[in-house]
Design a protein around this motif. Sequence first.
Motif, PDB file in Angstrom:
ATOM      1  N   VAL A   2       0.848  -1.189   0.000  1.00 16.14           N
ATOM      2  CA  VAL A   2       0.000   0.000   0.000  1.00 16.14           C
ATOM      3  C   VAL A   2       0.886   1.243   0.000  1.00 16.14           C
ATOM      4  O   VAL A   2       1.892   1.298   0.700  1.00 16.14           O
ATOM      5  CB  VAL A   2      -0.975  -0.006   1.199  1.00 16.14           C
ATOM      6  CG1 VAL A   2      -0.244   0.075   2.522  1.00 16.14           C
ATOM      7  CG2 VAL A   2      -1.998   1.090   1.087  1.00 16.14           C
ATOM      8  N   THR A   3       0.515   2.207  -0.843  1.00 16.48           N
ATOM      9  CA  THR A   3       1.250   3.464  -0.920  1.00 16.48           C
ATOM     10  C   THR A   3       0.400   4.570  -0.330  1.00 16.48           C
ATOM     11  O   THR A   3      -0.767   4.726  -0.700  1.00 16.48           O
ATOM     12  CB  THR A   3       1.636   3.800  -2.379  1.00 16.48           C
ATOM     13  OG1 THR A   3       2.489   2.766  -2.863  1.00 16.48           O
ATOM     14  CG2 THR A   3       2.356   5.136  -2.473  1.00 16.48           C
ATOM     15  N   CYS A   4       0.991   5.299   0.595  1.00 13.87           N
ATOM     16  CA  CYS A   4       0.328   6.441   1.211  1.00 13.87           C
ATOM     17  C   CYS A   4       0.685   7.693   0.415  1.00 13.87           C
ATOM     18  O   CYS A   4       1.860   7.954   0.149  1.00 13.87           O
ATOM     19  CB  CYS A   4       0.777   6.589   2.658  1.00 13.87           C
ATOM     20  SG  CYS A   4      -0.043   7.942   3.522  1.00 13.87           S
ATOM     21  N   TYR A   5      -0.345   8.421   0.030  1.00 14.22           N
ATOM     22  CA  TYR A   5      -0.207   9.674  -0.716  1.00 14.22           C
ATOM     23  C   TYR A   5      -0.646  10.776   0.233  1.00 14.22           C
ATOM     24  O   TYR A   5      -1.774  10.760   0.739  1.00 14.22           O
ATOM     25  CB  TYR A   5      -1.109   9.607  -1.951  1.00 14.22           C
ATOM     26  CG  TYR A   5      -1.414  10.924  -2.613  1.00 14.22           C
ATOM     27  CD1 TYR A   5      -0.593  11.420  -3.619  1.00 14.22           C
ATOM     28  CD2 TYR A   5      -2.545  11.664  -2.261  1.00 14.22           C
ATOM     29  CE1 TYR A   5      -0.891  12.620  -4.255  1.00 14.22           C
ATOM     30  CE2 TYR A   5      -2.848  12.859  -2.886  1.00 14.22           C
ATOM     31  CZ  TYR A   5      -2.019  13.336  -3.874  1.00 14.22           C
ATOM     32  OH  TYR A   5      -2.314  14.516  -4.482  1.00 14.22           O
ATOM     33  N   LEU A   6       0.250  11.691   0.519  1.00 20.12           N
ATOM     34  CA  LEU A   6      -0.078  12.841   1.366  1.00 20.12           C
ATOM     35  C   LEU A   6      -0.028  14.101   0.521  1.00 20.12           C
ATOM     36  O   LEU A   6       0.970  14.361  -0.164  1.00 20.12           O
ATOM     37  CB  LEU A   6       0.924  12.973   2.511  1.00 20.12           C
ATOM     38  CG  LEU A   6       0.729  12.002   3.663  1.00 20.12           C
ATOM     39  CD1 LEU A   6       1.987  11.895   4.492  1.00 20.12           C
ATOM     40  CD2 LEU A   6      -0.434  12.439   4.515  1.00 20.12           C
ATOM     41  N   ARG A   7      -1.106  14.842   0.554  1.00 23.47           N
ATOM     42  CA  ARG A   7      -1.180  16.132  -0.147  1.00 23.47           C
ATOM     43  C   ARG A   7      -1.263  17.203   0.925  1.00 23.47           C
ATOM     44  O   ARG A   7      -2.204  17.228   1.728  1.00 23.47           O
ATOM     45  CB  ARG A   7      -2.405  16.202  -1.046  1.00 23.47           C
ATOM     46  CG  ARG A   7      -2.522  17.504  -1.813  1.00 23.47           C
ATOM     47  CD  ARG A   7      -3.757  17.487  -2.714  1.00 23.47           C
ATOM     48  NE  ARG A   7      -3.820  18.644  -3.566  1.00 23.47           N
ATOM     49  CZ  ARG A   7      -4.398  19.807  -3.210  1.00 23.47           C
ATOM     50  NH1 ARG A   7      -4.962  19.938  -2.021  1.00 23.47           N
ATOM     51  NH2 ARG A   7      -4.410  20.819  -4.052  1.00 23.47           N
ATOM     52  N   TYR A   8      -0.252  18.044   0.955  1.00 19.05           N
ATOM     53  CA  TYR A   8      -0.154  19.105   1.960  1.00 19.05           C
ATOM     54  C   TYR A   8      -0.522  20.453   1.355  1.00 19.05           C
ATOM     55  O   TYR A   8      -0.119  20.760   0.236  1.00 19.05           O
ATOM     56  CB  TYR A   8       1.282  19.234   2.465  1.00 19.05           C
ATOM     57  CG  TYR A   8       1.816  18.056   3.212  1.00 19.05           C
ATOM     58  CD1 TYR A   8       1.651  17.952   4.592  1.00 19.05           C
ATOM     59  CD2 TYR A   8       2.534  17.064   2.559  1.00 19.05           C
ATOM     60  CE1 TYR A   8       2.177  16.878   5.288  1.00 19.05           C
ATOM     61  CE2 TYR A   8       3.066  15.996   3.243  1.00 19.05           C
ATOM     62  CZ  TYR A   8       2.879  15.913   4.606  1.00 19.05           C
ATOM     63  OH  TYR A   8       3.416  14.857   5.296  1.00 19.05           O
TER      64      TYR A   8
END
Length: 111
Positions: A2-8
């Motif tokens: 699983v890849t975590c995508y964080l958009r800040y």
Amino acid sequence: MVTCYLRYLIDPYKLKEFEHYGTLWIPLVERFGGRHHGYFLPSEGASNVALALFTFPSLAAYEHYRERSLEDAECQAAFAYAEQTRCILSYERSFFRPVFDSPGAPVTPAD
């Protein structure tokens, strides 16, 4: 996997502080069993959006990392740094599963 995508959403006047924050987290994610793919800072376009991507073998492994990070002094220091500098205005987190080319898969012609 699983890849975590964080958009800040970041304060564009605190880009240097946000970049430092990213450099704190990359080795921490790796130490807890993840594979960090980097932080991506604004270049062209929106000046207040940054991204981060990292992968864990499973969602359970990611959750284990999250639990352990709450008790880790270096992780807590990184959280505190972001809070003190207020370089992050908000963020959203999503999870994705990667798809890779498999041997023998049909090839689709490019347009």
